[in-house]
Design a protein around this motif. Structure first.
Motif, PDB file in Angstrom:
ATOM      1  N   ALA A   1       0.877  -1.093   0.208  1.00  0.00           N
ATOM      2  CA  ALA A   1      -0.242  -0.151   0.178  1.00  0.00           C
ATOM      3  C   ALA A   1       0.967   1.283  -0.452  1.00  0.00           C
ATOM      4  O   ALA A   1       0.507   2.118  -0.640  1.00  0.00           O
ATOM      5  CB  ALA A   1      -0.887   0.008   1.618  1.00  0.00           C
ATOM      6  N   ALA A   2       2.276   1.636   0.595  1.00  0.00           N
ATOM      7  CA  ALA A   2       2.162   2.489   0.849  1.00  0.00           C
ATOM      8  C   ALA A   2       3.374   2.629  -0.800  1.00  0.00           C
ATOM      9  O   ALA A   2       3.675   3.622  -0.647  1.00  0.00           O
ATOM     10  CB  ALA A   2       4.130   2.103   1.995  1.00  0.00           C
ATOM     11  N   GLY A   3       3.784   1.492  -1.061  1.00  0.00           N
ATOM     12  CA  GLY A   3       4.709   1.767  -2.447  1.00  0.00           C
ATOM     13  C   GLY A   3       3.423   2.068  -3.302  1.00  0.00           C
ATOM     14  O   GLY A   3       4.231   2.533  -4.137  1.00  0.00           O
ATOM     15  N   THR A   4       3.010   1.630  -2.743  1.00  0.00           N
ATOM     16  CA  THR A   4       1.586   2.166  -4.467  1.00  0.00           C
ATOM     17  C   THR A   4       1.350   3.654  -4.582  1.00  0.00           C
ATOM     18  O   THR A   4       1.140   4.706  -4.912  1.00  0.00           O
ATOM     19  CB  THR A   4       0.055   1.157  -4.563  1.00  0.00           C
ATOM     20  OG1 THR A   4      -0.841   1.832  -3.083  1.00  0.00           O
ATOM     21  CG2 THR A   4       0.328  -0.005  -4.485  1.00  0.00           C
ATOM     22  N   GLU A   5       1.364   4.421  -3.140  1.00  0.00           N
ATOM     23  CA  GLU A   5       1.164   6.229  -2.992  1.00  0.00           C
ATOM     24  C   GLU A   5       2.389   6.863  -2.716  1.00  0.00           C
ATOM     25  O   GLU A   5       2.619   7.555  -2.587  1.00  0.00           O
ATOM     26  CB  GLU A   5       0.521   5.648  -1.735  1.00  0.00           C
ATOM     27  CG  GLU A   5      -0.679   5.662  -1.880  1.00  0.00           C
ATOM     28  CD  GLU A   5      -1.430   6.338  -2.296  1.00  0.00           C
ATOM     29  OE1 GLU A   5      -1.835   7.101  -2.301  1.00  0.00           O
ATOM     30  OE2 GLU A   5      -2.644   5.735  -3.541  1.00  0.00           O
ATOM     31  N   GLY A   6       3.306   5.463  -2.745  1.00  0.00           N
ATOM     32  CA  GLY A   6       4.759   6.679  -2.935  1.00  0.00           C
ATOM     33  C   GLY A   6       5.329   6.800  -1.360  1.00  0.00           C
ATOM     34  O   GLY A   6       5.544   8.097  -1.509  1.00  0.00           O
ATOM     35  N   ILE A   7       5.658   5.763  -0.645  1.00  0.00           N
ATOM     36  CA  ILE A   7       5.476   6.362   0.537  1.00  0.00           C
ATOM     37  C   ILE A   7       6.252   5.448   1.228  1.00  0.00           C
ATOM     38  O   ILE A   7       6.088   4.240   0.674  1.00  0.00           O
ATOM     39  CB  ILE A   7       3.908   6.679   1.555  1.00  0.00           C
ATOM     40  CG1 ILE A   7       3.007   7.053   0.940  1.00  0.00           C
ATOM     41  CG2 ILE A   7       4.673   6.998   2.705  1.00  0.00           C
ATOM     42  CD1 ILE A   7       2.100   7.177   2.500  1.00  0.00           C
TER      43      ILE A   7
END
Length: 313
Positions: free
Chosen positions: A86-92
């Motif tokens: 989830a973080a990766g998909t949002e650039g976090i």
């Protein structure tokens, strides 16, 4: 009925937030389990478990300042993978605290989704202490794997799909570790008149103990279902399950293994032991009634564990 900390409206809002990011997983009939018995195949969810729903709901709720700080959490593996994804998909940027005996396959998958992994802790209890150290050192935002209303609401979207896909559903059976999934499903389903039953391994029964005490009770989990080894059930899940009358059923590790073998051989579902735990209660005859949906909550199992269990087919 007292109002629970997470409401059906919270779950419906979560469904809108995550709709374009997660799969709507299928629900199958299972004649092998009996008439009016269904399987909700959440093992087909992104990252292989229901955890993607809550993780994405929380990540998308963060402010710009929080996103810039990055996120941190603790997990045996399924929430770790989900938050990393989830973080990766949002650039976090994401840092996950796991422990040295965690599934190597789940550790590798978490890293493959782009997160950093800390393996200093020896067990789940130490991992939570290590989390607090790193949270203070790094200033990252903690995304709790189960005791968080936004994560719980995201998990509850499983319940909304069951209500839509199985008209007349009477009972939903859900495996429980930290309590995020069962409390989210209860928040969505109990107000609609559906009974919700939590299933725990008999030697990892933190929800049963927590409901009796009215607060989290530390446990030392010993079970083949590594996804259900939270060292306690969260305060919010306890409050939700208590307010909504969620029942608890305990199953043995051998009953979990038998359900694992059943799902593989009869339903053709390659679940993990934790994902088979709800089905274990049904197979053992502990869930009476009809129109029963068992949530197969995850499928992240290592080849060595799967082969050892299946060797007795």
């Amino acid at each position: 009925m007292p109002e629970a900390p997470v409401t059906p409206d919270d779950v419906r809002r979560a469904a809108e937030v995550i709709r374009d990011g997660v799969h709507r997983t299928p629900t199958f009939t299972s004649r092998s389990l009996g008439s009016g018995r269904y399987l909700k195949a959440e093992l087909f969810q992104r990252t292989g478990s229901f955890k993607a729903r809550g993780a994405l709901n929380h990540v998308r709720s963060l402010t710009r300042e929080e996103r810039d700080r990055g996120v941190i959490s603790v997990s045996a593996g399924n929430h770790a993978q989900a938050l990393a994804w989830a973080a990766g998909t949002e650039g976090i940027d994401a840092l996950l605290v796991m422990w040295r005996t965690a599934s190597a396959a789940k550790v590798d998958a978490t890293r493959a989704y782009g997160a950093s992994v800390d393996l200093e802790a020896a067990d789940p209890g130490e991992a939570f202490a290590r989390l607090r150290e790193l949270e203070a050192e790094t200033g990252r935002v903690f995304v709790h794997p189960f005791d968080d209303p936004v994560v719980i609401a995201g998990a509850g979207t499983v319940g909304l799909e069951i209500l839509e896909d199985v008209p007349g559903v009477e009972t939903v059976v859900v495996a429980c570790g930290g309590g995020g999934l069962v409390s989210g499903i209860a928040a969505a389903c109990v107000p609609a008149g559906v009974r919700v039953v939590a299933v725990e391994p008999e030697h990892s029964n933190a929800l049963a103990l927590g409901l009796a005490a009215g607060e989290p009770v530390p446990v030392t989990p010993e079970t083949v279902a590594d996804a259900l080894t939270a060292p306690f059930t969260g305060q919010r899940p306890i409050e939700i399950c208590g307010a909504l009358g969620v029942e608890v059923v305990l199953v043995s590790d051998e009953e979990i293994r038998e359900a694992f073998r059943f799902l593989y051989s009869r339903a053709k579902l390659a679940a993990e032991p934790g994902g088979a735990t709800a089905v274990a209660a049904v197979l053992a005859g502990r869930i009476p009634g009809s129109n029963v949906v068992s949530v197969v909550s995850g499928g992240n199992v290592s080849a060595d564990i799967a082969s050892a269990i299946l060797a007795r087919l």
